[in-house]
Write a protein that holds these residues in place. Structure first.
Motif, PDB file in Angstrom:
ATOM      1  N   THR A 101      40.554  33.300  42.101  1.00 56.41           N
ATOM      2  CA  THR A 101      41.140  31.960  42.017  1.00 56.41           C
ATOM      3  C   THR A 101      40.720  31.156  43.237  1.00 56.41           C
ATOM      4  O   THR A 101      40.794  31.646  44.369  1.00 56.41           O
ATOM      5  CB  THR A 101      42.680  32.038  41.968  1.00 56.41           C
ATOM      6  N   THR A 130      39.892  29.025  38.249  1.00 53.58           N
ATOM      7  CA  THR A 130      39.628  30.464  38.203  1.00 53.58           C
ATOM      8  C   THR A 130      38.181  30.708  37.791  1.00 53.58           C
ATOM      9  O   THR A 130      37.598  29.967  37.010  1.00 53.58           O
ATOM     10  CB  THR A 130      40.562  31.180  37.215  1.00 53.58           C
ATOM     11  N   THR A 188      42.089  37.518  40.544  1.00 60.87           N
ATOM     12  CA  THR A 188      42.886  37.596  39.322  1.00 60.87           C
ATOM     13  C   THR A 188      42.835  39.045  38.840  1.00 60.87           C
ATOM     14  O   THR A 188      41.871  39.768  39.109  1.00 60.87           O
ATOM     15  CB  THR A 188      42.336  36.664  38.232  1.00 60.87           C
ATOM     16  N   GLN A 189      43.882  39.467  38.127  1.00 60.04           N
ATOM     17  CA  GLN A 189      43.972  40.859  37.671  1.00 60.04           C
ATOM     18  C   GLN A 189      44.491  40.908  36.249  1.00 60.04           C
ATOM     19  O   GLN A 189      45.245  40.024  35.798  1.00 60.04           O
ATOM     20  CB  GLN A 189      44.907  41.659  38.589  1.00 60.04           C
TER      21      GLN A 189
END
Length: 392
Positions: A140, A146, A129-130
């Motif tokens: 994820t 997540t 994830t960013q």
């Protein structure tokens, strides 16, 4: 609700478990995720060099190592026969070990768990994830869950999903070896030596590679071979058939099973080994790469476990230090550590990787090694360097 950690580590091989253990030693809240349930098999030569043993000792596993099969040197066929013992180095073991990866990797994962690392098995990470700036903020898992973390260490192998999702490349990408191995019983005495066969021919060409026989003890051995992809016809090689050809040259009274039997019973495993830094720099904001995801394999020789352990321990330490003293946007400390440790060696290795891809060069190099005067001089220099107190 998304659970948050200081550090999320993807991949529970030697690099990932070493990173998790090191970070937990420093007080970090760590989770390690792997798509497999342990113990699980992993294609490998299963040999631990003296340096790999030293890293495991530093992790407090000295007693556990006594259960594994000890080897005291290497018997080389080039095609003449000669022996190379492990050098005596200050503070270092003078022996290696042979242990199956399901055993070694499970030991390392449990060792990390004992330090308080949360372990998530059967948890396949599909990507990072960013945030809006592109900094990695977690991962994820397949199914949609997540995991949030201040930083991620990607130790997720040669085909790193994290690296692929970030669409990263490196000027050193493309340096790799292809290896294949099978484990089996052999009707021969147990040995305390690794065996290396340097004369490896394909369609008359001397290959940049070698075959091996590593003993587990109790009549079990690992037989395999590997060659690097700078050889122009590497894609024409049927690795399974090639392994079978090599096995056919070994003594008949060993009663080795035919390659067809090994293949039918899924005892033959092949893999790709990236080497020479295939992710460089070895970090991006929020993420560090270790083990095969870094391309930590030693150029040409392919030595991987010691390099995985070293890069994992360094990544764990440097990640926690950077998070403590600046934040997740800059892991230059890890880049500097890897450059100081391997930069010069890997630069030479990449040049050698290209050079020995030419069969004539490989053939000439083999002739030099088979010349006992040259070989003795080279080994004397290597031993002298290894025994120097300044050698790391």
């Amino acid at each position: 609700m998304t659970k948050r950690f200081d550090l999320a580590i993807v991949g529970a091989g030697p690099a990932g478990s070493a990173a998790a253990w090191q970070a937990a030693q420093m007080g970090a809240n760590v989770v390690i995720l792997d798509k497999a349930a342990f113990p699980r098999d992993k294609p490998c030569g299963d040999g631990l060099t003296a340096r790999a043993v030293s890293y495991l000792q530093k992790m407090g596993l000295t007693e556990e190592l006594k259960k594994f099969h000890r080897v005291n040197g290497v018997h080389v066929y080039s095609p003449s026969e000669w022996t190379l013992s492990f050098p005596h180095r200050p503070g270092m073991p003078d022996y290696g070990l042979v242990v199956r990866r399901p055993v070694l990797d499970t030991l390392l994962l449990h060792h990390a768990a004992a330090r308080g690392v949360e372990v998530r098995e059967s948890a396949e990470v599909v990507g990072p994830t960013q945030d809006a700036t592109g900094r990695v903020t977690g991962v994820t898992i397949k199914g949609g869950e997540t995991i949030a973390a201040d930083a991620v260490i990607a130790a997720d192998g040669a085909y790193s999903p994290v690296k692929r999702a970030l669409n990263l490349d490196s000027q050193y990408n493309g340096y790799s070896a292809i290896a294949i191995r099978a484990e089996m019983a052999a009707n021969r005495p147990d040995s305390d030596m690794l065996e290396i066969y340097l004369q490896l021919l394909f369609q008359g060409d001397q290959l940049p590679g070698y075959a091996w026989i590593f003993p587990f003890g109790e009549g079990q051995i690992n037989i395999g071979l590997g060659y690097i992809n700078s050889y122009r016809k590497w894609q024409q090689i049927n690795a399974t058939a090639f392994l079978g050809e090599f096995m056919s040259t070994l003594p008949r009274d060993w009663d080795l099973p035919p390659i067809e039997h090994l293949k039918k019973n899924k005892l033959v495993r092949a893999w790709r080994l990236p080497m020479g830094f295939t992710a460089w720099p070895p970090w991006r904001p929020g993420v560090l790469f270790a083990g095969d995801a870094l391309g930590a394999g030693k150029p040409v020789s392919g030595a991987g476990i010691s390099k995985a352990l070293e890069s994992g321990l360094a990544a764990g330490e440097c990640a926690v230090a950077a998070l403590t003293n600046g934040g997740p946007d800059d892991f230059t400390n890890y880049e500097n550590r890897m450059e100081a440790a391997w930069g010069r060696e890997y630069k030479r290795g990449r040049m050698f990787h290209k050079l020995v891809g030419y069969p004539k060069v490989s053939e000439y190099g083999l002739k030099l090694l088979d010349n006992h005067t040259f070989r003795d001089r080279m080994l004397k220099t290597l031993y002298k360097k290894a025994e120097s107190p300044s050698t790391s």
